[in-house]
Design an enzyme around this catalytic site. Structure first.
Site, PDB file in Angstrom:
ATOM      1  N   GLU A  18       0.818  -1.206   0.000  1.00 22.20           N
ATOM      2  CA  GLU A  18       0.000   0.000   0.000  1.00 22.20           C
ATOM      3  C   GLU A  18       0.855   1.261   0.000  1.00 22.20           C
ATOM      4  O   GLU A  18       1.933   1.294   0.586  1.00 22.20           O
ATOM      5  CB  GLU A  18      -0.874   0.024   1.261  1.00 22.20           C
ATOM      6  CG  GLU A  18      -1.816  -1.146   1.352  1.00 22.20           C
ATOM      7  CD  GLU A  18      -2.562  -1.224   2.674  1.00 22.20           C
ATOM      8  OE1 GLU A  18      -3.684  -1.715   2.661  1.00 22.20           O
ATOM      9  OE2 GLU A  18      -1.994  -0.802   3.702  1.00 22.20           O
ATOM     10  N   ASP A  77      -7.745  -4.969   9.930  1.00 24.00           N
ATOM     11  CA  ASP A  77      -7.246  -3.796   9.210  1.00 24.00           C
ATOM     12  C   ASP A  77      -7.119  -4.000   7.714  1.00 24.00           C
ATOM     13  O   ASP A  77      -6.450  -3.231   7.035  1.00 24.00           O
ATOM     14  CB  ASP A  77      -5.912  -3.344   9.806  1.00 24.00           C
ATOM     15  CG  ASP A  77      -4.833  -4.404   9.635  1.00 24.00           C
ATOM     16  OD1 ASP A  77      -5.160  -5.518   9.196  1.00 24.00           O
ATOM     17  OD2 ASP A  77      -3.665  -4.111   9.935  1.00 24.00           O
TER      18      ASP A  77
END
Lengths: 350, 350
Positions: B66, B237
């Site tokens: 990410e 998450d």
């Protein structure tokens, strides 16, 4: 006994600007441009398997900062790049960049590299790869309009990959033209400095535009462009920044990298959202036609795409293995027990 | 005479893992956790002026990579972070990270830093900042369920920022609990190792869950959670990764960082898209209520947000100025004449 030195897993090869310049001289700039173009061609031919996304841009009054990620499923890459046209006035580069490759399977970075210089090389390599396919046969003369950072790289790439023998330079700032002409002296090209864009385009089969103003500019008007040329439009590369009169776009066959991005950033931001364009990778695979007629105007509306950076980083990674032109960078924490990051910190207590 | 050394503009301060560990020991880990929490609080209070975007994720079978960018208009920051749950089996970290700050006005990077360790610190600092505001008054006992990388950082942050005096540890792997207990010995907390999550939660006012499996897990079932507690849910998450039974979510007041991201990645991915949540920054500014009743269950559904990384990087930048704990990295090409990148390369010829 606990080893406090970083393990090999923690160290990421880092190619500094100094290393990249040494790599250019070690390989030779023309060989390096050809090599990067080969890697880009390889990756364009497997275009469909890449994760593609328009760049993630953060705009401000003074410019833009962008992240350009992509992945082929085995390797992930991204580039950080800024574009700040007014930087030059402060003695700074308008574009600086760095990039990274990582292993998709583990997420661990495997290369960090400067990309200010590498971006200049990959942009020129891409332009020349496209021109080799789309320009009229036996193109020997290129007009180079805008004689800034890209101009020498474009000229040499067109020489070594397309076979260009003469570049005709023009810039609104004669000092830029003089700089470019001086840099290209002795590198095997006939270099002609011109007083106008019109003069630069005399006899040119390839017209490269690469100017920097962030505004709707018209570097080329319709009447300046005759039949049977290839236009390599580099400078129109963000919203509000274009170089070509719309009438030229209507007369041209337009080739792009990634339409989703080019329609926002390229020359075609001036056109309807469904104006027909061809994705260049499809020309390489044979899925689409390139130039079909000597009289055609082909236009490469280039904005730069993440896959080109990915290819260039792959090239660098492969070339530094045998040259040692990198530093191992202590970028990743790598405790002996991966769950014991805290213990690693405690054991490092002086 | 041309100076071939990189100019100061070309050099970016780089904080290695070794530097970061030295900084932790120089400042002291509790002081550093408090300092980072203060920077996060400052930035959360000016939440509205930040450029916010959900992270840009590249998913694969083995994990995710990410990019998390943000900007306050003056400074731009981003973090590269991976999440690969199966890495531990290969002796690698599940999460590694690095980050960057840049000057918005010029686009030039001003800090490059390791963030594997810094992410652990900022995650714990964020949890404790939120718990200080939302947990029942005079909370003294925390259950720490999941005793991996985050567990010691969470425990110390809750001690120094919230005033926790006892942590009760539980992990499905007793070796992880033993590691955590050993690391926390002598650091001022009463540490109790437990045989079950239920046992760990006895007498706890704060329940922190931080487990790593990428699957819909139920670390806490509804009947395990009584009234008057604060749940600090860290491990849920990413899409498909949750830790709490939906029934708990229905009983709790839910606080999040950035709903657009949490609804995809957090515990609330199990809930309807319009399930009511409160943005935590609004509690800090007074625009929204925090805990209103001793009997409430408050839940911080934490997934980690770019602004927290931005704050942590700001903290590091401010602290390295006087400690010298960085290397100047030759990351940016900076020719004397910004348009003469090619000339810079030519002049570097050996």
């Amino acid at each position: 006994m606990t080893n406090l030195k970083p393990s090999s897993k923690a160290l990421v090869p880092f190619v500094s600007v100094d290393h990249m310049m040494k790599l250019v001289h070690h390989v030779g700039i023309e060989e390096m441009l050809r090599g990067i173009a080969d890697y880009i061609e390889t990756d364009f031919k497997r275009w469909e398997l890449f994760d593609k996304t328009p760049r993630v841009a953060s705009h401000s009054e003074s410019g833009v900062i962008e992240l350009m990620p992509t992945s082929d499923g085995d390797i992930y890459g991204f580039k950080y790049v800024n574009g700040h046209p007014s930087n030059t006035a402060d003695g700074l580069q308008t574009v600086t960049a760095f990039g990274l490759l990582a292993d998709v399977a583990s997420g661990y970075p495997v290369l960090l590299s400067e990309m200010t210089l590498l971006t200049a090389l990959r942009t020129a390599a891409t332009s020349a790869l496209v021109a080799r396919v789309l320009a009229p046969k036996n193109a020997k003369v290129m007009a180079m309009i805008g004689n800034g950072t890209q101009s020498e790289f474009q000229s040499l790439a067109m020489k070594t990959i397309v076979g260009i023998e003469e570049v005709r330079l023009y810039d609104i700032d004669p000092a830029a033209t003089a700089k470019c002409a001086a840099n290209l002296a002795g590198l095997g090209l006939r270099v002609t400095s011109c007083e106008s864009a019109q003069e630069a385009m005399e006899g040119a089969q390839i017209i490269t535009t690469c100017t920097a103003d962030k505004q709707y500019a018209t570097i080329l008007t319709d009447n300046m462009v005759g039949a049977g040329v290839h236009i390599n439009a580099i400078g129109g590369d963000c919203p509000g920044k274009t170089e070509l009169a719309p009438a030229i776009l209507h007369r041209a066959e337009i080739f792009v990298e990634y339409p989703e991005q080019t329609r926002i950033e390229g020359e075609i931001q001036q056109m309807d959202a469904d104006h027909p364009v061809t994705e260049f990778w499809e020309v390489l695979t044979g899925a689409a036609k390139g130039r079909t007629d000597d009289k055609q105007i082909t236009l490469f509306d280039s904005v730069g795409f993440a896959i080109e950076d990915f290819s260039a980083l792959r090239y660098v990674r492969d070339r530094i293995a045998d040259t040692g032109l990198f530093h191992p960078l202590d970028l990743l924490a790598d405790p002996d027990d991966p769950r014991d990051l805290f213990g690693m910190v405690q054991r490092a207590k002086p």
